[in-house]
Design a protein around this motif. Structure first.
Motif, PDB file in Angstrom:
ATOM      1  N   PRO A 105     -13.729 -44.875 -53.678  1.00 45.35           N
ATOM      2  CA  PRO A 105     -13.884 -43.711 -54.555  1.00 45.35           C
ATOM      3  C   PRO A 105     -15.054 -42.808 -54.159  1.00 45.35           C
ATOM      4  O   PRO A 105     -14.936 -41.585 -54.230  1.00 45.35           O
ATOM      5  CB  PRO A 105     -14.115 -44.332 -55.937  1.00 45.35           C
ATOM      6  N   GLU A 106     -16.161 -43.407 -53.741  1.00 50.24           N
ATOM      7  CA  GLU A 106     -17.343 -42.614 -53.383  1.00 50.24           C
ATOM      8  C   GLU A 106     -17.059 -41.727 -52.165  1.00 50.24           C
ATOM      9  O   GLU A 106     -17.539 -40.599 -52.074  1.00 50.24           O
ATOM     10  CB  GLU A 106     -18.534 -43.525 -53.103  1.00 50.24           C
ATOM     11  N   PHE A 107     -16.273 -42.250 -51.232  1.00 45.10           N
ATOM     12  CA  PHE A 107     -15.915 -41.489 -50.037  1.00 45.10           C
ATOM     13  C   PHE A 107     -14.830 -40.455 -50.339  1.00 45.10           C
ATOM     14  O   PHE A 107     -14.826 -39.359 -49.778  1.00 45.10           O
ATOM     15  CB  PHE A 107     -15.426 -42.453 -48.945  1.00 45.10           C
ATOM     16  N   TYR A 108     -13.930 -40.805 -51.267  1.00 39.60           N
ATOM     17  CA  TYR A 108     -12.728 -40.001 -51.466  1.00 39.60           C
ATOM     18  C   TYR A 108     -12.854 -38.861 -52.478  1.00 39.60           C
ATOM     19  O   TYR A 108     -12.178 -37.842 -52.335  1.00 39.60           O
ATOM     20  CB  TYR A 108     -11.580 -40.913 -51.898  1.00 39.60           C
ATOM     21  N   TYR A 109     -13.713 -39.001 -53.498  1.00 43.67           N
ATOM     22  CA  TYR A 109     -13.652 -38.072 -54.625  1.00 43.67           C
ATOM     23  C   TYR A 109     -13.845 -36.602 -54.233  1.00 43.67           C
ATOM     24  O   TYR A 109     -13.316 -35.697 -54.878  1.00 43.67           O
ATOM     25  CB  TYR A 109     -14.655 -38.477 -55.718  1.00 43.67           C
ATOM     26  N   ASN A 110     -14.595 -36.338 -53.173  1.00 42.95           N
ATOM     27  CA  ASN A 110     -14.792 -34.939 -52.745  1.00 42.95           C
ATOM     28  C   ASN A 110     -14.310 -34.683 -51.324  1.00 42.95           C
ATOM     29  O   ASN A 110     -14.629 -33.656 -50.727  1.00 42.95           O
ATOM     30  CB  ASN A 110     -16.259 -34.541 -52.872  1.00 42.95           C
ATOM     31  N   LEU A 111     -13.536 -35.621 -50.774  1.00 45.63           N
ATOM     32  CA  LEU A 111     -13.076 -35.498 -49.386  1.00 45.63           C
ATOM     33  C   LEU A 111     -12.243 -34.237 -49.166  1.00 45.63           C
ATOM     34  O   LEU A 111     -12.553 -33.417 -48.286  1.00 45.63           O
ATOM     35  CB  LEU A 111     -12.257 -36.733 -49.005  1.00 45.63           C
ATOM     36  N   TYR A 112     -11.193 -34.078 -49.947  1.00 50.10           N
ATOM     37  CA  TYR A 112     -10.331 -32.914 -49.761  1.00 50.10           C
ATOM     38  C   TYR A 112     -10.985 -31.631 -50.254  1.00 50.10           C
ATOM     39  O   TYR A 112     -10.657 -30.544 -49.770  1.00 50.10           O
ATOM     40  CB  TYR A 112      -8.977 -33.142 -50.432  1.00 50.10           C
ATOM     41  N   TYR A 114     -14.036 -30.827 -49.614  1.00 55.57           N
ATOM     42  CA  TYR A 114     -14.785 -30.337 -48.454  1.00 55.57           C
ATOM     43  C   TYR A 114     -13.867 -29.696 -47.423  1.00 55.57           C
ATOM     44  O   TYR A 114     -14.182 -28.639 -46.869  1.00 55.57           O
ATOM     45  CB  TYR A 114     -15.593 -31.476 -47.821  1.00 55.57           C
ATOM     46  N   PHE A 115     -12.734 -30.317 -47.166  1.00 56.90           N
ATOM     47  CA  PHE A 115     -11.804 -29.720 -46.212  1.00 56.90           C
ATOM     48  C   PHE A 115     -11.276 -28.387 -46.738  1.00 56.90           C
ATOM     49  O   PHE A 115     -11.108 -27.432 -45.973  1.00 56.90           O
ATOM     50  CB  PHE A 115     -10.634 -30.662 -45.936  1.00 56.90           C
ATOM     51  N   TYR A 116     -11.015 -28.323 -48.040  1.00 57.02           N
ATOM     52  CA  TYR A 116     -10.454 -27.105 -48.620  1.00 57.02           C
ATOM     53  C   TYR A 116     -11.493 -25.983 -48.711  1.00 57.02           C
ATOM     54  O   TYR A 116     -11.175 -24.809 -48.483  1.00 57.02           O
ATOM     55  CB  TYR A 116      -9.890 -27.383 -50.014  1.00 57.02           C
ATOM     56  N   ALA A 117     -12.709 -26.313 -49.038  1.00 51.02           N
ATOM     57  CA  ALA A 117     -13.740 -25.295 -49.290  1.00 51.02           C
ATOM     58  C   ALA A 117     -14.429 -24.799 -48.019  1.00 51.02           C
ATOM     59  O   ALA A 117     -15.470 -24.142 -48.093  1.00 51.02           O
ATOM     60  CB  ALA A 117     -14.773 -25.835 -50.268  1.00 51.02           C
ATOM     61  N   MET A 118     -13.875 -25.117 -46.873  1.00 49.57           N
ATOM     62  CA  MET A 118     -14.377 -24.550 -45.617  1.00 49.57           C
ATOM     63  C   MET A 118     -14.094 -23.045 -45.592  1.00 49.57           C
ATOM     64  O   MET A 118     -13.046 -22.620 -46.075  1.00 49.57           O
ATOM     65  CB  MET A 118     -13.691 -25.213 -44.422  1.00 49.57           C
ATOM     66  N   PRO A 119     -14.984 -22.230 -45.007  1.00 49.69           N
ATOM     67  CA  PRO A 119     -16.242 -22.603 -44.361  1.00 49.69           C
ATOM     68  C   PRO A 119     -17.445 -22.599 -45.306  1.00 49.69           C
ATOM     69  O   PRO A 119     -18.565 -22.839 -44.891  1.00 49.69           O
ATOM     70  CB  PRO A 119     -16.397 -21.491 -43.316  1.00 49.69           C
ATOM     71  N   PHE A 120     -17.213 -22.330 -46.614  1.00 48.63           N
ATOM     72  CA  PHE A 120     -18.324 -22.108 -47.540  1.00 48.63           C
ATOM     73  C   PHE A 120     -19.218 -23.330 -47.739  1.00 48.63           C
ATOM     74  O   PHE A 120     -20.430 -23.184 -47.915  1.00 48.63           O
ATOM     75  CB  PHE A 120     -17.779 -21.619 -48.883  1.00 48.63           C
ATOM     76  N   VAL A 121     -18.648 -24.541 -47.727  1.00 45.41           N
ATOM     77  CA  VAL A 121     -19.485 -25.722 -47.910  1.00 45.41           C
ATOM     78  C   VAL A 121     -20.420 -25.949 -46.723  1.00 45.41           C
ATOM     79  O   VAL A 121     -21.385 -26.713 -46.826  1.00 45.41           O
ATOM     80  CB  VAL A 121     -18.637 -26.989 -48.148  1.00 45.41           C
ATOM     81  N   LEU A 122     -20.155 -25.290 -45.622  1.00 45.23           N
ATOM     82  CA  LEU A 122     -21.041 -25.411 -44.464  1.00 45.23           C
ATOM     83  C   LEU A 122     -22.158 -24.373 -44.507  1.00 45.23           C
ATOM     84  O   LEU A 122     -22.780 -24.054 -43.496  1.00 45.23           O
ATOM     85  CB  LEU A 122     -20.242 -25.305 -43.166  1.00 45.23           C
ATOM     86  N   ALA A 123     -22.402 -23.860 -45.711  1.00 49.04           N
ATOM     87  CA  ALA A 123     -23.542 -22.976 -45.944  1.00 49.04           C
ATOM     88  C   ALA A 123     -24.481 -23.613 -46.960  1.00 49.04           C
ATOM     89  O   ALA A 123     -25.378 -22.965 -47.480  1.00 49.04           O
ATOM     90  CB  ALA A 123     -23.063 -21.614 -46.454  1.00 49.04           C
ATOM     91  N   ASP A 124     -24.278 -24.909 -47.246  1.00 52.38           N
ATOM     92  CA  ASP A 124     -25.120 -25.630 -48.203  1.00 52.38           C
ATOM     93  C   ASP A 124     -26.542 -25.779 -47.676  1.00 52.38           C
ATOM     94  O   ASP A 124     -26.820 -25.538 -46.491  1.00 52.38           O
ATOM     95  CB  ASP A 124     -24.537 -27.019 -48.490  1.00 52.38           C
ATOM     96  N   GLU A 125     -27.436 -26.205 -48.563  1.00 53.78           N
ATOM     97  CA  GLU A 125     -28.830 -26.418 -48.176  1.00 53.78           C
ATOM     98  C   GLU A 125     -28.951 -27.613 -47.225  1.00 53.78           C
ATOM     99  O   GLU A 125     -28.116 -28.524 -47.231  1.00 53.78           O
ATOM    100  CB  GLU A 125     -29.685 -26.679 -49.422  1.00 53.78           C
ATOM    101  N   GLY A 126     -30.008 -27.625 -46.415  1.00 53.44           N
ATOM    102  CA  GLY A 126     -30.294 -28.749 -45.533  1.00 53.44           C
ATOM    103  C   GLY A 126     -29.494 -28.781 -44.258  1.00 53.44           C
ATOM    104  O   GLY A 126     -29.418 -29.811 -43.590  1.00 53.44           O
ATOM    105  N   ILE A 127     -28.886 -27.629 -43.904  1.00 56.74           N
ATOM    106  CA  ILE A 127     -28.023 -27.565 -42.719  1.00 56.74           C
ATOM    107  C   ILE A 127     -28.733 -26.890 -41.545  1.00 56.74           C
ATOM    108  O   ILE A 127     -29.487 -25.939 -41.723  1.00 56.74           O
ATOM    109  CB  ILE A 127     -26.720 -26.819 -43.040  1.00 56.74           C
ATOM    110  N   THR A 128     -28.464 -27.394 -40.345  1.00 51.26           N
ATOM    111  CA  THR A 128     -28.959 -26.784 -39.109  1.00 51.26           C
ATOM    112  C   THR A 128     -27.763 -26.315 -38.295  1.00 51.26           C
ATOM    113  O   THR A 128     -26.777 -27.046 -38.151  1.00 51.26           O
ATOM    114  CB  THR A 128     -29.775 -27.794 -38.286  1.00 51.26           C
TER     115      THR A 128
END
Length: 251
Positions: A105-112, A114-128
């Motif tokens: 469940p911990e791995f799965y609950y937000n898995l899809y 993240y795939f769906y919310a591309m590319p916006f989730v790759l603008a989150d904090e802590g990213i290089t």
């Protein structure tokens, strides 16, 4: 009296210049928040301002309903046989029978999500961000952006993502990613997904479907690995959802 009037005028001009200067600095800061390539990709898909104005997202796939609070990232996945989610503190699961859900469940609950919310989730904090080798497919070359995370960011900080975009339109075309959640160790094994079916939802260009591809020994995509994953009943809006939607006690 003239001196007083002149002093007031100079004060007003000074304040105006100071305000303008501050505003210009803020605008420059926003423009420079992301490297040009990722900034152009985000803009093509609707822009961060539009994305950040949204409060909730939901979609259906594979007999499941996925609902996410975009501000807190609380989430719930509902199906006929099980429900699981994240209430802001803990990941939980409810099953109608023990065989209903065998994943993590911990791995799965937000898995899809993240795939769906591309590319916006790759603008989150802590990213290089950094450049990576372009992806070649059917005679076309797609420039790449590598996304890595700072230590202790999220549950899998050693994960890496690779966005590949159309050099003419800046539309996202491919996503490469590694999985380190289970091993907790860096890996060079990169999975690849083709994003080629998009739709406009409330001003945002979001994926209608995506498909995993096999790769050759050099890492180039070869052919679809299976059927496409299709997203339906998509809703994204500026309305926040009640917190109890994400609580285990409601399922």
């Amino acid at each position: 009296m003239r001196k007083l009037g002149l002093l007031l005028l100079l004060t007003i001009v000074f304040i105006g210049c100071k305000t303008t200067s501050k505003k210009e600095k803020e605008e420059v800061s926003v423009e420079k928040k992301y490297p040009d390539a990722i900034a152009n990709v985000l803009k093509k898909h609707g822009g961060m301002e539009k994305w950040n104005s949204m409060k909730s997202l939901s979609f259906s796939l594979k007999g499941e309903k996925h609902i996410t609070d975009l501000q807190s990232r609380k989430a719930v996945v509902k199906s006929e046989k099980y429900s699981l989610g994240f209430d802001g503190k803990d990941v939980w699961i409810q099953k109608k029978d023990t065989a209903a859900f065998k994943g993590n469940p911990e791995f799965y609950y937000n898995l899809y999500f993240y795939f769906y919310a591309m590319p916006f989730v790759l603008a989150d904090e802590g990213i290089t961000y950094s450049e990576t080798t372009p992806l070649e497919f059917e005679g076309n070359s797609y420039p790449g952006i590598k996304i890595s995370y700072g230590a202790n960011v999220g549950t899998s900080p050693d994960d890496n993502y690779f966005i590949y975009y159309n050099p003419d339109t800046y539309k996202m075309e491919w996503l490469g990613y590694t999985v380190t959640y289970f091993s907790k160790k860096p890996t060079t094994k990169v999975n690849i997904i083709k994003y080629d079916d998009w739709e406009n939802v409330n001003g945002l260009l979001l994926p209608k479907s995506l498909i995993w591809y096999t790769k050759d020994e050099d890492g180039k995509p070869l052919e679809p690995r299976g059927e496409a994953t299709v997203f339906s009943s998509v809703e994204i809006n500026e309305t926040s959802l009640p917190d109890n939607i994400f609580e285990k006690s409601n399922y």
